[in-house]
Scaffold this motif. Structure first.
Motif, PDB file in Angstrom:
ATOM      1  N   UNK A  52       0.819  -1.218   0.000  1.00 48.33           N
ATOM      2  CA  UNK A  52       0.000   0.000   0.000  1.00 48.33           C
ATOM      3  C   UNK A  52       0.853   1.268   0.000  1.00 48.33           C
ATOM      4  N   UNK A  53       2.172   1.115   0.030  1.00 51.70           N
ATOM      5  CA  UNK A  53       3.051   2.286   0.082  1.00 51.70           C
ATOM      6  C   UNK A  53       3.359   2.827  -1.326  1.00 51.70           C
ATOM      7  N   UNK A  54       4.030   3.977  -1.310  1.00 49.97           N
ATOM      8  CA  UNK A  54       4.324   4.680  -2.572  1.00 49.97           C
ATOM      9  C   UNK A  54       5.272   3.878  -3.464  1.00 49.97           C
ATOM     10  N   UNK A  55       5.109   4.118  -4.759  1.00 45.35           N
ATOM     11  CA  UNK A  55       6.032   3.489  -5.712  1.00 45.35           C
ATOM     12  C   UNK A  55       7.476   3.813  -5.356  1.00 45.35           C
ATOM     13  N   UNK A  56       7.715   5.020  -4.923  1.00 44.00           N
ATOM     14  CA  UNK A  56       9.109   5.467  -4.731  1.00 44.00           C
ATOM     15  C   UNK A  56       9.822   4.749  -3.580  1.00 44.00           C
ATOM     16  N   UNK A  57       9.057   4.140  -2.682  1.00 41.99           N
ATOM     17  CA  UNK A  57       9.720   3.342  -1.648  1.00 41.99           C
ATOM     18  C   UNK A  57       9.579   1.848  -1.944  1.00 41.99           C
ATOM     19  N   UNK A  58       9.233   1.535  -3.146  1.00 42.12           N
ATOM     20  CA  UNK A  58       9.153   0.125  -3.531  1.00 42.12           C
ATOM     21  C   UNK A  58       7.765  -0.456  -3.381  1.00 42.12           C
ATOM     22  N   UNK A  59       6.781   0.403  -3.106  1.00 37.83           N
ATOM     23  CA  UNK A  59       5.416  -0.096  -2.913  1.00 37.83           C
ATOM     24  C   UNK A  59       4.651  -0.208  -4.226  1.00 37.83           C
ATOM     25  N   UNK A  63      12.233   1.361   5.823  1.00 40.91           N
ATOM     26  CA  UNK A  63      12.468   0.719   4.520  1.00 40.91           C
ATOM     27  C   UNK A  63      12.986  -0.711   4.661  1.00 40.91           C
ATOM     28  N   UNK A  64      13.935  -0.953   5.566  1.00 38.37           N
ATOM     29  CA  UNK A  64      14.365  -2.358   5.711  1.00 38.37           C
ATOM     30  C   UNK A  64      13.223  -3.290   6.109  1.00 38.37           C
ATOM     31  N   UNK A  65      12.214  -2.760   6.803  1.00 30.62           N
ATOM     32  CA  UNK A  65      11.055  -3.598   7.127  1.00 30.62           C
ATOM     33  C   UNK A  65      10.191  -3.825   5.885  1.00 30.62           C
ATOM     34  N   UNK A  66       9.987  -2.757   5.130  1.00 21.24           N
ATOM     35  CA  UNK A  66       9.170  -2.917   3.922  1.00 21.24           C
ATOM     36  C   UNK A  66       9.834  -3.878   2.935  1.00 21.24           C
ATOM     37  N   UNK A  67      11.164  -3.935   3.009  1.00 19.63           N
ATOM     38  CA  UNK A  67      11.895  -4.862   2.133  1.00 19.63           C
ATOM     39  C   UNK A  67      11.963  -6.279   2.714  1.00 19.63           C
ATOM     40  N   UNK A  68      11.517  -6.446   3.936  1.00 19.36           N
ATOM     41  CA  UNK A  68      11.535  -7.777   4.536  1.00 19.36           C
ATOM     42  C   UNK A  68      12.858  -8.128   5.195  1.00 19.36           C
ATOM     43  N   UNK A  69      13.779  -7.159   5.308  1.00 24.05           N
ATOM     44  CA  UNK A  69      15.070  -7.436   5.958  1.00 24.05           C
ATOM     45  C   UNK A  69      14.953  -7.403   7.475  1.00 24.05           C
TER      46      UNK A  69
END
Lengths: 615, 615
Positions: free
Chosen positions: B95-102, B152-158
């Protein structure tokens, strides 16, 4: 923390002596040897038994489930210890005749005493409960030889007993059982222990089906005897009852050492009630298990159901006491757990964070949850004891009283079984809620109560089957005689309550609710179609149950109010607690009756019209 | 047996596209890149994820509870595998913005897709849900540096994330937390990661609080900063929010390897949800755990509650999908389990034992239990998706729409959290009942659903607290603006339903029930005493919830009816299933509203009058 047995005892004493006036039972010859002192001794003994031998191990038997090593079934040591202590107490035979070693204890006192053991550990108690029920059936339907060989050793605690009804493919529909009993040749037709058969089949959900406690296990098994063509007769009329001992016994009730042809085929791993081993048994894998018929050919279900009324009240009592245990545990927790502050009086929702926290028992919503639990548990207990006293009247009363008691018992049994199973389980959920996150952990007893209690709407006839029994049979039998009698009892309570100003408004509401139930009964059957009437049987039973409990709470309230004047301050607070319950029930629970009856009144046929496969 | 995902998908598609018309969201710039095809791809992906990586392990994670060997916490291998697969799917950032990888996915589609994962294994999904919520909070309230290093590391699953609110002595009453955060010297006041503090205290019920998955665990911790005299400020206004990583990180979001001062003090052993490790954490036993403040001093709870609306809808969604899973499992069981025969039509209650048995789905009482479950689960799903769409409108809509959506969301959130927690749990109990004895064993999934779901009335604000929030705050805020808006929405549905003959009678009943709710709202506050009003808050909320669901079912029914004409036979049966649910709800459930409101209307003060210690 330990259960507050003193609290249970205070309510038991009030219900037994003040409300049900059980001391008057001594006027019957059967109970002439008893008085309040002997009753008190039995209650004291069971309280100690519960506190010492059952409650301390209730969590342990949940954690250390029965397991089978391929050779032997293992139970934790506390299980045989609890069963032995129970047997030593004499409670297995308590309601039986003096001449067979019993106490001739009234059923109502027997149940009251047992209630504390149930509250302490329902799973540990199941072994003894089943054994007593098995022996009770044989004392009613067995031959003297069968009683001597199989029942007395159970009453003495030497043998254990089970009931084998269900099969893997046949639970609610007993007419479809396929366990087969074939006469064991002409030689054995007049075996001293009864007509001898060979049984083959599978029996499911058998509690206590295998273990190494006692000298033997006496299985009571429903099976069908094939006709000459080898076909099993259709329907429940083809079912007979057999005694099938794990180890064969002689006519003196001594084990011979010879194993019968019964194999443990599996253990059921349950959600709760884990302390009671539950098994799948295979009969006759080696050629045929030896069984002795009890009662007439084809009368098996009749014999079984003769005991079923008491068994269903026992289930209701178990459900009740799980509810009671949860109530006491959550009440005691709520009294000592500080959290938050009450809302201040006034227009705005304000709390003063500078004030010290209060015990959560001071919060309105926690009081709601405690009162509801108390109302469910104590109301259900009143119902069970009322029914148990009907059993006594049926057994020892004058013929006319006995007949009336039997009628009332028949119509109340589905409620005694179903109402506590549903509402005391709901109470157990409220107990978890009172404890919050802690209640959701296995560090506290309340989650186990909730799991254990979930069985009670399933076994000994499911909830839905109780409803069919109530609306389909009990309400209609003898032209509605049982229901008419119950209405007369309710009317008596209403009349008495109208003379007490504190209770009069409740009396009016009970009268209205009873009329609504009568109207719904008529409406249900007005279509002349049993399918449609029974489609809403569960909604009907739910309403019927709440009206029954409203009646009992009103009756209890009238008695509590009457006791107020002569009571000291402590006793007044206790009696006020009963009046508070009645107030709770009439304000928050009784209004639901009209809602449950709405589809019954409307003749709603949704469950017939909707296609089961189309969901 | 595997969950019937196709069945869930069919209902999801109907609710998303036909009922909520989510394709129209693409008119908002934020969602312009999406259409039914991209939504379908996400739903497909989550269905596969649920079926392959979650559901097959749901029982296993219940049986193999997390355990700590003194050095390390162990989870079964399927747990990191499921979390990794979820992260790889991109759903953490969906649900996040494209610019943060969403993906800039609307919340409503995000929830719909996640619903299948919740149905498959709520306990396995909790790790990802918490991580996404943690990151979401930081994306809303953190500084850019905090977002880069921790979100961001959480959104990336790290990294994984947790929420730390409760303490052993403070759960519902957050104003009483005692975890203390002291500024870490002047040097660290302007640390690039935010004002740096040292924390000391204990945090309880921390899901995902310790494990070896990912590179780090980001704890979001509520704590109080002492005043100059060392006193902690009273009340919730003194609470601040801190990022406290398990392992310290640099400004690029790389772990430094240096362990923070956080100790695992214990694991909680729960009734259900066992696959999610739940911990007691001690902060600062070695001197003080390093934490970076998020948001302003004293604004901690505000930051936390900004996310709480969505978190509560998430809880509601979890409860909903446990109910849905139980419904599907018991429905599929009922279709294939033969048992008994239906009652024949006619005056007498007759069954023909010669007839073959029927699947239990053909029995009226089983249909009742299946319809009730379907009605609870699908109704709750409609509610969750409706609320999720409000989140989207709030986020991307025109200001006026957004404000209205925010108001509706505020008043509906307590219902979205509480109603499924209560009724889908009741549904889970019915699922057990449908399976009978088998349902009570651990061989079937339904008992686990029931245990897992019991948490949902407790965490993220208990049931009672939702009721206080609804009646004490949401109904009164802005002069009752939210409730007025909801009533306007209901009135629109009523008006639309009145034009459809199949729905018109329900429309009248909904109008009546809504008026009753308005009258009860007035009655509750008529005393001018918040204490009395809130004493019946739970009864009020229960009624409010049922009116809300009656509204949604009517709205869904109108849409289902409209779709009938153009539908093929299969689709018609599907749509008829929605109309059957509405009929069930109006016949069997809505009448309860009046009963629940009775004590509210009467201004019943029992819970204030009765003395908590006198039970």
């Amino acid at each position: 923390m330990q259960l507050d047995y003193a609290s249970i005892r205070q309510t038991l004493d009030f219900l037994l002596y003040d409300w049900l006036e059980v001391e008057a039972l001594s006027r019957h010859a059967r109970y002439a040897g008893h008085d309040r002192q002997t009753y008190g001794a039995v209650l004291d003994m069971c309280e100690r038994l519960a506190a010492d031998k059952f409650e301390p191990f209730n969590r342990l038997v949940d954690q250390q489930e029965p397991h089978f090593d391929g050779q032997q079934l293992h139970l934790p040591d506390c299980t045989p210890a609890a069963c032995a202590a129970y047997a030593e107490s004499g409670m297995l035979a308590a309601s039986h005749d003096y001449e067979v070693g019993g106490m001739q204890l009234p059923c109502v006192v027997d149940m009251a005493a047992n209630s504390m053991v149930s509250a302490a550990s329902i799973a540990l108690k199941a072994y003894s409960m089943l054994t007593a029920a098995n022996a009770g059936l044989l004392m009613a339907h067995g031959t003297p030889a069968q009683q001597k060989a199989f029942a007395l050793p159970q009453l003495q605690g030497r043998f254990f007993g089970t009931m084998n009804l269900s099969e893997p493919q046949a639970g609610s529909s007993l007419s479809d059982i396929t366990t087969r009993a074939v006469p064991d040749g002409a030689d054995h037709a007049d075996d001293p222990l009864g007509p001898r058969y060979r049984l083959r089949g599978r029996k499911m959900w058998i509690s206590g089906g295998e273990h190494a406690m006692g000298e033997d296990i006496v299985h009571l098994v429903l099976a069908k005897v094939p006709d000459d063509s080898g076909q099993l007769p259709a329907g429940v009329g083809g079912i007979s009852l057999f005694i099938v001992p794990k180890i064969l016994v002689d006519t003196e009730g001594r084990v011979t050492g010879e194993r019968n042809d019964i194999a443990l085929a599996g253990l059921n791993h349950k959600l709760g009630y884990r302390g009671t081993v539950n098994t799948l048994l295979h009969y006759g894998e080696q050629g045929g298990a030896i069984g002795y018929r009890v009662g007439a050919l084809g009368a098996g279900l009749q014999c079984m159901f003769h005991m079923m009324n008491e068994a269903r009240i026992q289930v209701g009592l178990g459900a009740t006491m799980l509810g009671y245990a949860g109530y006491l545990q959550s009440r005691d927790y709520a009294r000592q757990r500080p959290q938050g502050r009450p809302v201040a009086a006034g227009q705005k929702v304000v709390k003063n964070a500078q004030q010290p926290q209060v015990p959560i028992a001071e919060h309105a919503d926690v009081k709601r949850m405690l009162l509801a639990q108390k109302c469910y548990a104590e109301g259900a207990l009143a119902l069970q004891l009322y029914c148990a006293k009907l059993v006594d009247t049926k057994r020892a009363g004058e013929p006319q009283q006995a007949d009336a008691a039997q009628l009332l018992l028949q119509v109340l049994t589905p409620i005694a079984k179903s109402w506590p199973s549903q509402w005391c389980q709901e109470g157990n959920s409220l107990a978890i809620q009172v404890l919050g996150g802690y209640g959701y952990t296995r560090d506290y007893a309340v989650e186990q109560h909730w799991r254990d209690n979930r069985l009670n709407m399933i076994h000994e006839g499911t909830h839905g089957i109780q409803a069919l029994d109530l609306l389909g049979r009990k309400l209609r039998m003898d032209g509605g005689a049982a229901w008419a009698l119950l209405q007369a009892e309710i009317a008596q309570t209403v009349a008495a309550a109208r003379t007490v100003s504190a209770c009069a408004p409740w009396a009016d509401r009970l009268a209205t609710a009873t009329q609504a139930l009568q109207a719904a009964t008529d409406a249900a059957w007005s279509s002349g179609n049993a399918q449609l009437a029974l489609a809403n049987a569960t909604a009907y039973m739910t309403a019927f149950g709440h009206v029954t409990l409203a009646w009992l709470w009103l009756d209890v309230a009238v008695k509590a109010h009457a006791g107020m004047a002569a009571a000291d301050a402590g006793q007044q607070a206790f009696l006020q607690g009963k009046l508070d319950c009645a107030r709770y029930f009439y304000a928050y629970e009784l209004p639901l009756v009209q809602a449950w009856l709405a589809p019954v009144m409307a003749g709603e046929g949704l469950f017939l019209e909707v296609e089961g496969r189309g969901f």
